[in-house]
Design an enzyme around this catalytic site. Structure first.
Site, PDB file in Angstrom:
ATOM      1  N   SER A  68      31.176 -35.441  13.097  1.00  0.00           N
ATOM      2  CA  SER A  68      30.991 -36.333  11.536  1.00  0.00           C
ATOM      3  C   SER A  68      30.436 -35.162  10.471  1.00  0.00           C
ATOM      4  O   SER A  68      29.285 -34.491  10.978  1.00  0.00           O
ATOM      5  CB  SER A  68      30.498 -37.138  11.451  1.00  0.00           C
ATOM      6  N   TYR A  99      23.034 -41.986  12.935  1.00  0.00           N
ATOM      7  CA  TYR A  99      24.316 -41.813  13.603  1.00  0.00           C
ATOM      8  C   TYR A  99      23.999 -40.267  12.937  1.00  0.00           C
ATOM      9  O   TYR A  99      25.065 -39.878  14.060  1.00  0.00           O
ATOM     10  CB  TYR A  99      25.617 -42.361  12.955  1.00  0.00           C
TER      11      TYR A  99
END
Length: 200
Positions: A108, A121
């Site tokens: 990501s 995250y």
């Protein structure tokens, strides 16, 4: 491999409807012993592994870093990082038996953006990037090619969890990203150790 038998059965239906065959294993990817058994089962049944896609992911809490609960932090890293390290350990010998082995892991842009409240995250994806790119460079002199795919915002349950007010119809569907996976898994793919970004 999937978390639930139901999800796997839906996938089987699609594969069978298109003339393919499939074997699935419902498992929790944080069970390292189960990943070891998976590697052993693949070795016994097929003797090699041609392609690996590391797609399991956990968003974790969106919260200030100082508010991150230790168990939530550990769970996110267990799914996004540790499980992939165990998976690599379990299947590397099988990949090296293939003629043109390929591996792709989903990352990501959050890994490098350091956006406020996305610490769990972002940390897990930054660690995954380092792990996978290191592994790729360890195999620059053999046939294994390993890359990371950064899909950006995609119409998934995880995205809806992160951005509940967003209109999902404004986002690409997972099927839109699939051709890039196929490109990176192709026997003709020469890139390795790269983060490849999907451009809708």
């Amino acid at each position: 491999v999937g978390r639930t038998q139901g999800a796997l059965e839906a996938l089987y239906d699609d594969i069978f409807a298109n003339g393919g065959d499939a074997t699935g294993v419902p498992m929790d990817v944080t069970d390292g012993d189960a990943l070891d058994r998976l590697g052993a089962a693949v070795a016994e049944r097929w003797g090699r592994l041609d392609l690996l896609v590391g797609n399991a992911g956990e968003l974790g809490p969106i919260t200030p870093v100082s508010h991150i609960a230790p168990d939530a932090f550990e769970k996110t890293l267990a799914i996004n990082v540790t499980a992939n390290a165990r998976l690599i350990r379990a299947v590397e010998p099988l990949l090296l038996q293939a003629e043109a082995p390929r591996a792709v892991f989903v990352t990501s842009g959050a890994a490098s953006k350091a956006r406020p409240f996305w610490g769990v995250y972002a940390t897990s994806k930054a660690a995954l990037d380092a792990l996978v790119r290191t592994w790729a460079h360890e195999h620059e002199n053999d046939a294994l090619r390993v890359n990371l795919l950064s899909p950006g915002p995609v119409r998934t349950a995880m995205r809806a969890q992160a951005m509940p007010g967003e209109d999902p119809e404004t986002l690409p569907a997972p099927a839109d990203v699939a051709p890039l996976f196929l490109e990176l898994l192709s026997p003709t793919e020469t890139r390795t150790g790269e983060i490849v970004r999907f451009a809708p």
